[in-house]
Design an enzyme around this catalytic site. Structure first.
Site, PDB file in Angstrom:
ATOM      1  CD  GLU A   1      90.452  -7.365  27.244  1.00 26.55           C
ATOM      2  OE1 GLU A   1      91.167  -6.635  26.527  1.00 26.55           O
ATOM      3  OE2 GLU A   1      89.864  -6.940  28.259  1.00 26.55           O
TER       4      GLU A   1
ATOM      5  CB  VAL B   1      92.084   5.445  19.476  1.00 26.32           C
ATOM      6  CG1 VAL B   1      92.860   6.197  18.409  1.00 26.32           C
ATOM      7  CG2 VAL B   1      92.015   6.278  20.754  1.00 26.32           C
TER       8      VAL B   1
ATOM      9  CG  MET C   1      89.027   2.855  26.208  1.00 27.96           C
ATOM     10  SD  MET C   1      87.517   2.314  25.370  1.00 27.96           S
ATOM     11  CE  MET C   1      86.327   3.475  26.038  1.00 27.96           C
ATOM     12  CD  GLU C   2      89.478  -0.573  29.929  1.00 28.02           C
ATOM     13  OE1 GLU C   2      88.421  -0.412  29.293  1.00 28.02           O
ATOM     14  OE2 GLU C   2      90.541  -0.993  29.415  1.00 28.02           O
TER      15      GLU C   2
ATOM     16  CG  ASP D   1      94.116  -1.159  17.025  1.00 29.82           C
ATOM     17  OD1 ASP D   1      94.094  -1.611  18.192  1.00 29.82           O
ATOM     18  OD2 ASP D   1      93.639  -0.064  16.717  1.00 29.82           O
TER      19      ASP D   1
END
Length: 223
Positions: free
Chosen positions: A12, A139, A160-161, A184
């Site tokens: 990223e 997930v 997650m952040e 996704d």
């Protein structure tokens, strides 16, 4: 306006550098994956760079089955999907902290205006606002996503952040907004195949909406 943009992963960050190369009004940082890494990264950015706004960017899983890969969720609010402090707190709330961390309404509205822009480089923005939930869990199954929605049925995106950065910004009184491109949609997927296909095929355009948002909020008419 000085804007700090935080992402979690090397891939990223490499794309982010290409998008914002040469910008002296933008500070970029890779924090690492997860809540602790992202909170540390946010503190380091706030204390070291003193940004006027922090953006959490990167990818997320779509909690809403109406979303598609490459749609973007701007978080109107954030909470945790893996926090429980007893019956005196809402699910997702850390005791003594807000149940949800709300983004400035004017920033969310500015993000949604990008839907009105024409396609550029073949990309037509599709941005929705809503709840982004964060936790220490990649997930990758329908069952896990459904268990999150059973507790937080209004969730739009899962990462997650974002919430840990939002909590840090709340503590330091720094405006915060999260932009997450959908990599996704686990309720429509199996074994995270959409996620891996996303990085193989379309991730190079994942920061286009973040770029347009930064240009909008840092234009002379909005300063």
């Amino acid at each position: 306006m000085k804007i700090g943009i935080i992402v979690a992963m090397d891939k990223e960050f490499a794309q982010l550098e290409k998008v914002f190369s040469g910008r002296d009004d933008i500070v970029l940082q890779k924090c690492g994956i997860g809540k602790v890494n992202s909170a540390i990264g946010a503190v380091e950015m706030i204390k070291g760079e003193h940004p006027d706004l922090i953006i959490s960017s990167g990818c997320a899983g779509g909690a809403d089955k109406n979303l598609n890969v490459m749609d973007v969720v701007v978080a109107s609010e954030c909470t945790y999907h893996d926090a429980y402090c007893g019956d005196n707190c809402e699910f997702g709330q850390i005791m003594g902290m807000p149940a949800r961390y709300k983004a400035p309404e004017e920033l969310v509205a500015e993000a949604l205006k990008l839907n009105e822009q024409p396609a550029e480089n073949g990309i037509k923005p599709h941005i929705v606002s809503g709840l982004t939930v964060s936790g220490e869990w990649f997930v990758d199954s329908k069952e896990k996503m459904q268990s999150i929605l059973d507790r937080l049925p209004d969730a739009k995106a899962v990462d997650m952040e974002s919430c840990s950065i939002a909590q840090t910004c709340y503590k330091y009184n720094v405006p915060f907004v999260s932009f997450r491109v959908i990599s996704d949609v686990p309720l429509k997927d199996t074994k995270a195949s959409m996620y891996f296909d996303f990085w193989d095929r379309v991730a190079q355009d994942s920061f286009e909406v973040t770029k347009r948002f930064v240009e909008a909020v840092n234009s002379p008419s909005t300063k």
